[in-house]
Design an enzyme around this catalytic site. Structure first.
Site, mmCIF file in Angstrom:
data_model
loop_
_atom_site.group_PDB
_atom_site.id
_atom_site.type_symbol
_atom_site.label_atom_id
_atom_site.label_comp_id
_atom_site.label_asym_id
_atom_site.label_seq_id
_atom_site.Cartn_x
_atom_site.Cartn_y
_atom_site.Cartn_z
ATOM 1 N N GLY A 48 0.776 -1.243 0.000
ATOM 2 C CA GLY A 48 0.000 0.000 0.000
ATOM 3 C C GLY A 48 0.800 1.283 0.000
ATOM 4 N N ASP A 107 -4.999 2.349 10.788
ATOM 5 C CA ASP A 107 -6.426 2.143 11.037
ATOM 6 C C ASP A 107 -6.578 1.695 12.500
ATOM 7 O OD1 ASP A 107 -9.048 1.664 9.298
ATOM 8 O OD2 ASP A 107 -8.836 -0.131 10.512
ATOM 9 N N LYS A 135 -6.802 7.083 10.744
ATOM 10 C CA LYS A 135 -8.231 7.086 11.107
ATOM 11 C C LYS A 135 -8.295 7.069 12.630
ATOM 12 C CE LYS A 135 -9.847 4.312 7.153
ATOM 13 N NZ LYS A 135 -10.363 2.968 6.764
ATOM 14 N N PHE A 156 -14.021 3.486 4.513
ATOM 15 C CA PHE A 156 -13.093 2.736 3.673
ATOM 16 C C PHE A 156 -12.693 3.563 2.456
ATOM 17 C CE2 PHE A 156 -11.736 -0.432 0.574
ATOM 18 C CZ PHE A 156 -10.803 -1.097 1.341
ATOM 19 N N ASP A 163 -5.798 -0.267 -1.800
ATOM 20 C CA ASP A 163 -6.640 -1.103 -2.651
ATOM 21 C C ASP A 163 -7.926 -1.545 -1.974
ATOM 22 O OD1 ASP A 163 -5.257 -2.932 -0.820
ATOM 23 O OD2 ASP A 163 -6.146 -4.518 -2.058
HETATM 24 P P1 IMP Z 1 -4.397 -1.532 10.835
HETATM 25 O O1 IMP Z 1 -3.542 -2.693 11.189
HETATM 26 O O2 IMP Z 1 -5.846 -1.782 11.208
HETATM 27 O O3 IMP Z 1 -3.886 -0.221 11.362
HETATM 28 O O4 IMP Z 1 -4.468 -1.447 9.260
HETATM 29 C C1 IMP Z 1 -3.446 -0.985 8.505
HETATM 30 C C2 IMP Z 1 -3.465 -1.577 7.105
HETATM 31 O O5 IMP Z 1 -4.788 -1.904 6.668
HETATM 32 C C3 IMP Z 1 -2.957 -0.531 6.144
HETATM 33 O O6 IMP Z 1 -1.576 -0.684 5.939
HETATM 34 C C4 IMP Z 1 -3.756 -0.800 4.894
HETATM 35 O O7 IMP Z 1 -3.063 -1.695 4.061
HETATM 36 C C5 IMP Z 1 -5.030 -1.428 5.373
HETATM 37 N N1 IMP Z 1 -6.139 -0.454 5.411
HETATM 38 C C6 IMP Z 1 -6.657 0.159 6.496
HETATM 39 N N2 IMP Z 1 -7.664 0.975 6.182
HETATM 40 C C7 IMP Z 1 -7.800 0.896 4.834
HETATM 41 C C8 IMP Z 1 -8.699 1.515 3.882
HETATM 42 O O8 IMP Z 1 -9.598 2.331 4.201
HETATM 43 N N3 IMP Z 1 -8.521 1.179 2.578
HETATM 44 C C9 IMP Z 1 -7.563 0.306 2.162
HETATM 45 N N4 IMP Z 1 -6.708 -0.300 3.014
HETATM 46 C C10 IMP Z 1 -6.830 -0.010 4.338
HETATM 47 MG MG MG Z 2 -0.527 -1.164 4.226
#
Ligand code: IMP
Ligand code: MG
Length: 180
Positions: A48, A107, A135, A156, A163
């Site tokens: 990403g 996230d 977020k 999202f 993606d």
């Molecule tokens: P976390 O572990 O929940 O903080 O998520 C982080 C990873 O989830 C990021 O590196 C993204 O690859 C993916 N991600 C989180 N939110 C989104 C979104 O809204 N769209 C696409 N990918 C996301």
């Molecule tokens: Mg990522």
């Protein structure tokens, strides 16, 4: 393009490229000041973060700096550890170094917490985190984020490297899922 359909979902334009670029320019300016003399190793978390990393790194004006690309690979651990995500592709020795992790979005914070944990085992001098997007309402982990480009609502999004089930990474702007 104001709207785009990917798989089953409709998305609407949320952050135009000009705003993304201006945000990254500001981040680079701050980092150029903070990281002088630190010989930082930037670590782009694939997939990403590739667009963010490219846009940021070409604005890093330090000479003593490097970038490397790593990935979190899921594999089944033994019965006790369950699902484990291992950081792969790191060939540099990071002991004693300033490492700057480049993430597209934070996230829940679980991914970045996991990455920080794995890197700290390798005895770096410090691990800094730069994320283009955050977020805040989704965050469930108390992670230290050193550089945050923009805070966004808990919806999202796709585009600019992010993606939806493999698609949408090539969009130059960021799109948010449409409420229908
Ligand atoms: P976390 O572990 O929940 O903080 O998520 C982080 C990873 O989830 C990021 O590196 C993204 O690859 C993916 N991600 C989180 N939110 C989104 C979104 O809204 N769209 C696409 N990918 C996301
Ligand atoms: Mg990522």
């Amino acid at each position: 393009m104001k709207q785009v359909k990917i798989h089953d979902k409709n998305f609407q334009l949320f952050i135009p490229y000009e705003k993304i670029r201006a945000t990254i320019e500001k981040m680079a300016e701050t980092m150029n000041n903070d990281l002088k003399e630190k010989n930082p190793l930037f670590l782009c978390i694939l997939n990403g973060s590739f667009m963010f990393a490219a846009e940021l790194f070409k604005r890093i004006s330090l000479i003593q700096t490097e970038i490397s690309f790593v990935k979190l690979a899921s594999y089944r651990g033994d019965k006790t550890s369950g699902q484990v995500k291992q950081l792969i592709g790191l060939n540099e020795v990071i002991e004693g170094r300033t490492v700057v992790v480049l993430e597209d979005i934070v996230d829940s914070g679980l991914t970045i917490e996991n990455i920080q944990g794995q890197l700290k085992l390798l005895n770096p001098r410090e691990v800094l985190v730069a994320t283009l997007l955050l977020k805040p309402d989704a965050l469930i982990r108390d992670v230290k984020l050193d550089y945050v480009g923009m805070e966004i609502p808990n919806d999202f999004i796709v585009g600019y490297g992010l993606d939806y089930d493999g698609l949408g990474r090539n969009l130059i702007d960021i799109y948010s899922v449409a409420n229908e």
